[in-house]
Design a protein around this motif. Structure first.
Motif, PDB file in Angstrom:
ATOM      1  N   VAL A 211       0.852  -1.189   0.000  1.00 61.52           N
ATOM      2  CA  VAL A 211       0.000   0.000   0.000  1.00 61.52           C
ATOM      3  C   VAL A 211       0.889   1.240   0.000  1.00 61.52           C
ATOM      4  N   ALA A 212       0.599   2.183  -0.872  1.00 57.92           N
ATOM      5  CA  ALA A 212       1.342   3.448  -0.919  1.00 57.92           C
ATOM      6  C   ALA A 212       0.377   4.612  -0.830  1.00 57.92           C
ATOM      7  N   GLU A 213       0.759   5.642  -0.075  1.00 59.41           N
ATOM      8  CA  GLU A 213      -0.020   6.866   0.050  1.00 59.41           C
ATOM      9  C   GLU A 213       0.914   8.059  -0.040  1.00 59.41           C
ATOM     10  N   ALA A 214       0.405   9.169  -0.550  1.00 55.92           N
ATOM     11  CA  ALA A 214       1.212  10.392  -0.657  1.00 55.92           C
ATOM     12  C   ALA A 214       0.399  11.581  -0.176  1.00 55.92           C
ATOM     13  N   GLU A 215       1.090  12.562   0.389  1.00 58.24           N
ATOM     14  CA  GLU A 215       0.424  13.756   0.895  1.00 58.24           C
ATOM     15  C   GLU A 215       1.395  14.934   0.813  1.00 58.24           C
ATOM     16  N   THR A 216       0.866  16.130   0.592  1.00 59.69           N
ATOM     17  CA  THR A 216       1.695  17.327   0.609  1.00 59.69           C
ATOM     18  C   THR A 216       2.221  17.560   2.019  1.00 59.69           C
ATOM     19  N   ALA A 217       3.495  17.851   2.139  1.00 62.83           N
ATOM     20  CA  ALA A 217       4.110  18.133   3.442  1.00 62.83           C
ATOM     21  C   ALA A 217       4.365  19.618   3.624  1.00 62.83           C
ATOM     22  N   ALA A 218       4.642  20.335   2.535  1.00 64.40           N
ATOM     23  CA  ALA A 218       4.915  21.774   2.601  1.00 64.40           C
ATOM     24  C   ALA A 218       4.765  22.378   1.215  1.00 64.40           C
ATOM     25  N   GLY A 219       4.393  23.652   1.169  1.00 64.54           N
ATOM     26  CA  GLY A 219       4.284  24.330  -0.110  1.00 64.54           C
ATOM     27  C   GLY A 219       3.126  23.825  -0.939  1.00 64.54           C
ATOM     28  N   LYS A 220       3.359  23.607  -2.221  1.00 60.92           N
ATOM     29  CA  LYS A 220       2.288  23.226  -3.144  1.00 60.92           C
ATOM     30  C   LYS A 220       2.696  22.047  -4.006  1.00 60.92           C
ATOM     31  N   LEU A 221       1.853  21.023  -4.050  1.00 60.11           N
ATOM     32  CA  LEU A 221       1.990  19.899  -4.978  1.00 60.11           C
ATOM     33  C   LEU A 221       0.591  19.563  -5.471  1.00 60.11           C
ATOM     34  N   ASP A 222       0.401  19.445  -6.774  1.00 61.99           N
ATOM     35  CA  ASP A 222      -0.934  19.203  -7.286  1.00 61.99           C
ATOM     36  C   ASP A 222      -1.388  17.765  -7.037  1.00 61.99           C
ATOM     37  N   SER A 223      -2.686  17.567  -7.059  1.00 62.46           N
ATOM     38  CA  SER A 223      -3.287  16.273  -6.752  1.00 62.46           C
ATOM     39  C   SER A 223      -2.821  15.180  -7.710  1.00 62.46           C
ATOM     40  N   GLU A 224      -2.663  15.526  -8.986  1.00 63.31           N
ATOM     41  CA  GLU A 224      -2.237  14.533  -9.977  1.00 63.31           C
ATOM     42  C   GLU A 224      -0.828  14.031  -9.686  1.00 63.31           C
ATOM     43  N   THR A 225       0.047  14.916  -9.239  1.00 64.64           N
ATOM     44  CA  THR A 225       1.417  14.501  -8.915  1.00 64.64           C
ATOM     45  C   THR A 225       1.430  13.613  -7.681  1.00 64.64           C
ATOM     46  N   LEU A 226       0.621  13.956  -6.672  1.00 64.11           N
ATOM     47  CA  LEU A 226       0.547  13.115  -5.480  1.00 64.11           C
ATOM     48  C   LEU A 226       0.012  11.726  -5.841  1.00 64.11           C
ATOM     49  N   ASP A 227      -0.996  11.677  -6.711  1.00 62.33           N
ATOM     50  CA  ASP A 227      -1.508  10.380  -7.163  1.00 62.33           C
ATOM     51  C   ASP A 227      -0.412   9.582  -7.854  1.00 62.33           C
ATOM     52  N   ALA A 228       0.351  10.259  -8.715  1.00 58.33           N
ATOM     53  CA  ALA A 228       1.415   9.589  -9.462  1.00 58.33           C
ATOM     54  C   ALA A 228       2.506   9.071  -8.532  1.00 58.33           C
ATOM     55  N   LEU A 229       2.833   9.834  -7.491  1.00 59.60           N
ATOM     56  CA  LEU A 229       3.852   9.385  -6.534  1.00 59.60           C
ATOM     57  C   LEU A 229       3.411   8.117  -5.815  1.00 59.60           C
ATOM     58  N   ALA A 230       2.127   8.042  -5.461  1.00 63.45           N
ATOM     59  CA  ALA A 230       1.609   6.814  -4.847  1.00 63.45           C
ATOM     60  C   ALA A 230       1.617   5.672  -5.854  1.00 63.45           C
ATOM     61  N   ASP A 231       1.243   5.973  -7.097  1.00 65.92           N
ATOM     62  CA  ASP A 231       1.167   4.937  -8.131  1.00 65.92           C
ATOM     63  C   ASP A 231       2.511   4.286  -8.412  1.00 65.92           C
ATOM     64  N   VAL A 232       3.589   5.074  -8.384  1.00 69.68           N
ATOM     65  CA  VAL A 232       4.901   4.491  -8.676  1.00 69.68           C
ATOM     66  C   VAL A 232       5.560   3.902  -7.428  1.00 69.68           C
ATOM     67  N   SER A 233       5.342   4.537  -6.277  1.00 68.68           N
ATOM     68  CA  SER A 233       6.001   4.076  -5.053  1.00 68.68           C
ATOM     69  C   SER A 233       5.508   2.696  -4.614  1.00 68.68           C
ATOM     70  N   VAL A 234       4.278   2.356  -5.002  1.00 64.18           N
ATOM     71  CA  VAL A 234       3.757   1.035  -4.631  1.00 64.18           C
ATOM     72  C   VAL A 234       4.534  -0.086  -5.327  1.00 64.18           C
ATOM     73  N   TRP A 235       5.328   0.256  -6.347  1.00 68.03           N
ATOM     74  CA  TRP A 235       6.096  -0.745  -7.088  1.00 68.03           C
ATOM     75  C   TRP A 235       7.498  -0.963  -6.519  1.00 68.03           C
ATOM     76  N   PHE A 236       7.870  -0.235  -5.477  1.00 68.06           N
ATOM     77  CA  PHE A 236       9.162  -0.519  -4.860  1.00 68.06           C
ATOM     78  C   PHE A 236       9.178  -1.967  -4.365  1.00 68.06           C
ATOM     79  N   PRO A 237      10.278  -2.681  -4.588  1.00 67.22           N
ATOM     80  CA  PRO A 237      10.402  -4.011  -4.010  1.00 67.22           C
ATOM     81  C   PRO A 237      10.563  -3.887  -2.500  1.00 67.22           C
ATOM     82  N   LYS A 238      10.657  -4.992  -1.786  1.00 70.55           N
ATOM     83  CA  LYS A 238      10.829  -4.936  -0.341  1.00 70.55           C
ATOM     84  C   LYS A 238      12.088  -4.158  -0.028  1.00 70.55           C
ATOM     85  N   LEU A 239      11.935  -3.089   0.792  1.00 73.33           N
ATOM     86  CA  LEU A 239      13.037  -2.164   1.039  1.00 73.33           C
ATOM     87  C   LEU A 239      13.757  -2.500   2.343  1.00 73.33           C
TER      88      LEU A 239
END
Length: 239
Positions: A211-239
């Motif tokens: 499961v991957a989730e993303a959220e703005t921590a500071a400043g401005k990040l658009d919703s589409e970019t946050l969605d994309a960060l979750a979409d790609v980060s879920v593909w990390f192998p076991k870290l």
């Protein structure tokens, strides 16, 4: 501003007390003792709705260096996401974030076995019937070098059977059904940041649910970019 109150769990871990909020979004604050490792990367800024965490500038001093290069200049978000997924599958975190003109600033991680303590609602009920074999949670702070930053949670839950992982994913994907609690952003010094559950992705990897989730921590990040960060980060192998 009211003074933050804290409570202690039976296992001795301390967590901040947050009032419940009505409405659809899932809100989590998880507390646990964990080592924080500062990382680096490559990457410049993306605009959108603001969500500023308490003390984010002080917590992420490396995010004001203006040193982030764009590894995919002129490319669309769709192309960045496709290339980011490839990098994530190879386990290349810095390269993954650089696809979005971001660099890794901090990271926290924890390996444990108690999935019930670290889950909520229907997801917790499922885990009570289908016990997990492992729980690995990771937290990343990434920024554009100009003050805009996001925090990303990646949780991996292991099971004895693939079918159990698939069953857990079906429950997890339903909005309001509960969640595997992300590590609290306060571990990275981002006390005011909470995961809303709106920028979320999950998948089954063998006998594990990721499961991957993303959220703005500071400043401005658009919703589409946050969605994309979750979409790609879920593909990390076991870290």
């Amino acid at each position: 501003m009211a003074k933050q109150k804290y409570a202690t769990r039976p296992d001795g871990t301390v967590y901040p007390i947050t009032p419940k909020k009505g409405g659809g979004a899932k809100v989590f604050v998880a507390g646990a003792a964990v080592a924080v490792v500062v990382g680096g990367g490559t990457a410049a800024g993306l605009g959108g709705a603001a969500s500023v965490g308490s003390g984010a500038v002080e917590a992420l001093p490396g995010n004001l260096a203006g040193d982030v290069a764009d590894s995919l200049p002129g490319r669309s978000l769709k192309a960045r996401k496709a290339e980011g997924k490839k990098s994530a599958q190879r386990g290349r975190k810095d390269e993954t974030f650089s696809r979005f003109k971001l660099k890794q600033l901090k990271q926290a991680a924890k390996h444990e076995l108690d999935c019930l303590l670290n889950s909520t609602d229907r997801v917790r009920e499922y885990l009570a019937q289908h016990r997990c074999t492992s729980l690995d949670r990771n937290l990343f702070a990434v920024g554009d070098g100009h003050g805009n930053a996001a925090v990303i949670s990646v949780a991996r839950v292991g099971f004895s059977k693939r079918s159990e992982a698939e069953g857990c994913q079906k429950v997890e994907e339903v909005q309001g059904s509960g969640d595997i609690k992300p590590l609290g952003a306060a571990l990275l010094g981002l006390d005011g940041v909470k995961f809303s559950g709106h920028h979320f992705q999950s998948r089954v990897d063998g006998r594990a649910m990721v499961v991957a989730e993303a959220e703005t921590a500071a400043g401005k990040l658009d919703s589409e970019t946050l969605d994309a960060l979750a979409d790609v980060s879920v593909w990390f192998p076991k870290l």
